[in-house]
Design a protein around this motif. Sequence first.
Motif, PDB file in Angstrom:
ATOM      1  N   VAL A 126       0.817  -1.214   0.000  1.00 60.74           N
ATOM      2  CA  VAL A 126       0.000   0.000   0.000  1.00 60.74           C
ATOM      3  C   VAL A 126       0.849   1.261   0.000  1.00 60.74           C
ATOM      4  O   VAL A 126       0.378   2.333   0.377  1.00 60.74           O
ATOM      5  N   ASP A 127       2.085   1.152  -0.448  1.00 60.80           N
ATOM      6  CA  ASP A 127       2.977   2.305  -0.599  1.00 60.80           C
ATOM      7  C   ASP A 127       2.987   2.768  -2.049  1.00 60.80           C
ATOM      8  O   ASP A 127       2.882   1.956  -2.966  1.00 60.80           O
ATOM      9  N   ARG A 128       3.148   4.059  -2.238  1.00 58.17           N
ATOM     10  CA  ARG A 128       3.231   4.612  -3.590  1.00 58.17           C
ATOM     11  C   ARG A 128       4.592   4.336  -4.223  1.00 58.17           C
ATOM     12  O   ARG A 128       4.719   4.167  -5.424  1.00 58.17           O
ATOM     13  N   LEU A 129       5.628   4.292  -3.383  1.00 57.82           N
ATOM     14  CA  LEU A 129       6.993   4.062  -3.858  1.00 57.82           C
ATOM     15  C   LEU A 129       7.422   2.641  -3.526  1.00 57.82           C
ATOM     16  O   LEU A 129       7.052   2.105  -2.479  1.00 57.82           O
ATOM     17  N   TRP A 130       8.234   2.052  -4.389  1.00 58.37           N
ATOM     18  CA  TRP A 130       8.732   0.708  -4.129  1.00 58.37           C
ATOM     19  C   TRP A 130       9.703   0.738  -2.949  1.00 58.37           C
ATOM     20  O   TRP A 130      10.549   1.629  -2.859  1.00 58.37           O
ATOM     21  N   PRO A 131       9.631  -0.223  -2.032  1.00 60.24           N
ATOM     22  CA  PRO A 131      10.518  -0.256  -0.854  1.00 60.24           C
ATOM     23  C   PRO A 131      11.990  -0.417  -1.250  1.00 60.24           C
ATOM     24  O   PRO A 131      12.318  -1.245  -2.099  1.00 60.24           O
ATOM     25  N   PRO A 157      -1.056   7.526   0.511  1.00 56.78           N
ATOM     26  CA  PRO A 157      -1.252   8.977   0.621  1.00 56.78           C
ATOM     27  C   PRO A 157      -0.750   9.686  -0.641  1.00 56.78           C
ATOM     28  O   PRO A 157       0.194   9.221  -1.280  1.00 56.78           O
ATOM     29  N   SER A 158      -1.377  10.795  -0.961  1.00 54.19           N
ATOM     30  CA  SER A 158      -0.952  11.574  -2.120  1.00 54.19           C
ATOM     31  C   SER A 158       0.508  12.014  -1.932  1.00 54.19           C
ATOM     32  O   SER A 158       0.990  12.120  -0.796  1.00 54.19           O
ATOM     33  N   PRO A 159       1.213  12.255  -3.024  1.00 55.07           N
ATOM     34  CA  PRO A 159       2.615  12.696  -2.889  1.00 55.07           C
ATOM     35  C   PRO A 159       2.760  13.938  -2.010  1.00 55.07           C
ATOM     36  O   PRO A 159       3.673  14.020  -1.180  1.00 55.07           O
ATOM     37  N   ALA A 201       6.275  13.540   6.209  1.00 59.82           N
ATOM     38  CA  ALA A 201       7.709  13.259   6.370  1.00 59.82           C
ATOM     39  C   ALA A 201       8.011  12.400   7.606  1.00 59.82           C
ATOM     40  O   ALA A 201       9.063  12.544   8.218  1.00 59.82           O
ATOM     41  N   HIS A 202       7.074  11.563   8.002  1.00 54.71           N
ATOM     42  CA  HIS A 202       7.218  10.667   9.160  1.00 54.71           C
ATOM     43  C   HIS A 202       7.510  11.419  10.459  1.00 54.71           C
ATOM     44  O   HIS A 202       8.162  10.890  11.362  1.00 54.71           O
ATOM     45  N   ARG A 203       7.012  12.643  10.550  1.00 53.77           N
ATOM     46  CA  ARG A 203       7.181  13.440  11.775  1.00 53.77           C
ATOM     47  C   ARG A 203       6.030  13.114  12.733  1.00 53.77           C
ATOM     48  O   ARG A 203       4.867  13.350  12.428  1.00 53.77           O
ATOM     49  N   VAL A 204       6.389  12.580  13.875  1.00 57.41           N
ATOM     50  CA  VAL A 204       5.382  12.158  14.854  1.00 57.41           C
ATOM     51  C   VAL A 204       4.518  13.340  15.297  1.00 57.41           C
ATOM     52  O   VAL A 204       3.325  13.183  15.547  1.00 57.41           O
ATOM     53  N   ASP A 205       5.097  14.548  15.353  1.00 52.53           N
ATOM     54  CA  ASP A 205       4.319  15.711  15.769  1.00 52.53           C
ATOM     55  C   ASP A 205       3.229  16.074  14.756  1.00 52.53           C
ATOM     56  O   ASP A 205       2.312  16.822  15.069  1.00 52.53           O
ATOM     57  N   ARG A 206       3.278  15.522  13.557  1.00 50.35           N
ATOM     58  CA  ARG A 206       2.262  15.759  12.537  1.00 50.35           C
ATOM     59  C   ARG A 206       1.304  14.575  12.375  1.00 50.35           C
ATOM     60  O   ARG A 206       0.432  14.593  11.509  1.00 50.35           O
ATOM     61  N   TRP A 207       1.472  13.559  13.198  1.00 53.29           N
ATOM     62  CA  TRP A 207       0.714  12.321  13.034  1.00 53.29           C
ATOM     63  C   TRP A 207      -0.799  12.533  13.056  1.00 53.29           C
ATOM     64  O   TRP A 207      -1.519  12.047  12.182  1.00 53.29           O
ATOM     65  N   ALA A 254      -3.292  11.825   9.925  1.00 51.00           N
ATOM     66  CA  ALA A 254      -4.385  10.848   9.953  1.00 51.00           C
ATOM     67  C   ALA A 254      -5.690  11.472   9.476  1.00 51.00           C
ATOM     68  O   ALA A 254      -6.443  10.850   8.711  1.00 51.00           O
ATOM     69  N   VAL A 255      -5.960  12.687   9.883  1.00 51.40           N
ATOM     70  CA  VAL A 255      -7.182  13.383   9.451  1.00 51.40           C
ATOM     71  C   VAL A 255      -7.148  13.618   7.941  1.00 51.40           C
ATOM     72  O   VAL A 255      -8.118  13.343   7.229  1.00 51.40           O
ATOM     73  N   ARG A 256      -6.033  14.115   7.438  1.00 53.32           N
ATOM     74  CA  ARG A 256      -5.928  14.411   6.008  1.00 53.32           C
ATOM     75  C   ARG A 256      -5.971  13.141   5.150  1.00 53.32           C
ATOM     76  O   ARG A 256      -6.623  13.113   4.105  1.00 53.32           O
ATOM     77  N   TYR A 257      -5.290  12.111   5.590  1.00 55.71           N
ATOM     78  CA  TYR A 257      -5.281  10.870   4.818  1.00 55.71           C
ATOM     79  C   TYR A 257      -6.665  10.216   4.825  1.00 55.71           C
ATOM     80  O   TYR A 257      -7.131   9.703   3.816  1.00 55.71           O
ATOM     81  N   THR A 258      -7.343  10.270   5.955  1.00 53.39           N
ATOM     82  CA  THR A 258      -8.700   9.749   6.032  1.00 53.39           C
ATOM     83  C   THR A 258      -9.598  10.464   5.023  1.00 53.39           C
ATOM     84  O   THR A 258     -10.400   9.830   4.334  1.00 53.39           O
TER      85      THR A 258
END
Length: 115
Positions: free
Chosen positions: A22-27, A46-48, A55-61, A65-69
């Motif tokens: 479920v990733d946009r980029l290949w691992p 998630p959109s690009p 950017a995997h910033r926990v303070d933005r988690w 989640a709201v935006r991705y939902t």
Amino acid sequence: MPFKIKRIYEQSAESDGIRVLVDRLWPRGLTKKDARIDVWMKEIAPSPGLRKWFAHRVDRWEEFAVRYTSELRLNPAVDNLRTLGSKSIVSLLYAAHDDEHNHAIVLKSVISSEE
């Protein structure tokens, strides 16, 4: 629906059922043979712009989640994923290092809430 979440770098298992990346980029560092995926659903990631913002910033988690939902509620690929889940166990595969703050968690939550 029997959805599981699993990091793509973990060993595959028979109990994974249908393995969906479920990733946009290949691992990184993983060959397609070693990944052993059944389906790659780039379009459900998630959109690009959102991925880069988070950017995997926990303070933005929480905001992530709201935006991705919101993105998922408008994404027809969600129904395709549900269809797979109606037939078999589905493992949602992701590459992020953080097991507690990644988009697969949000994805599973959205799918589970709309059963």
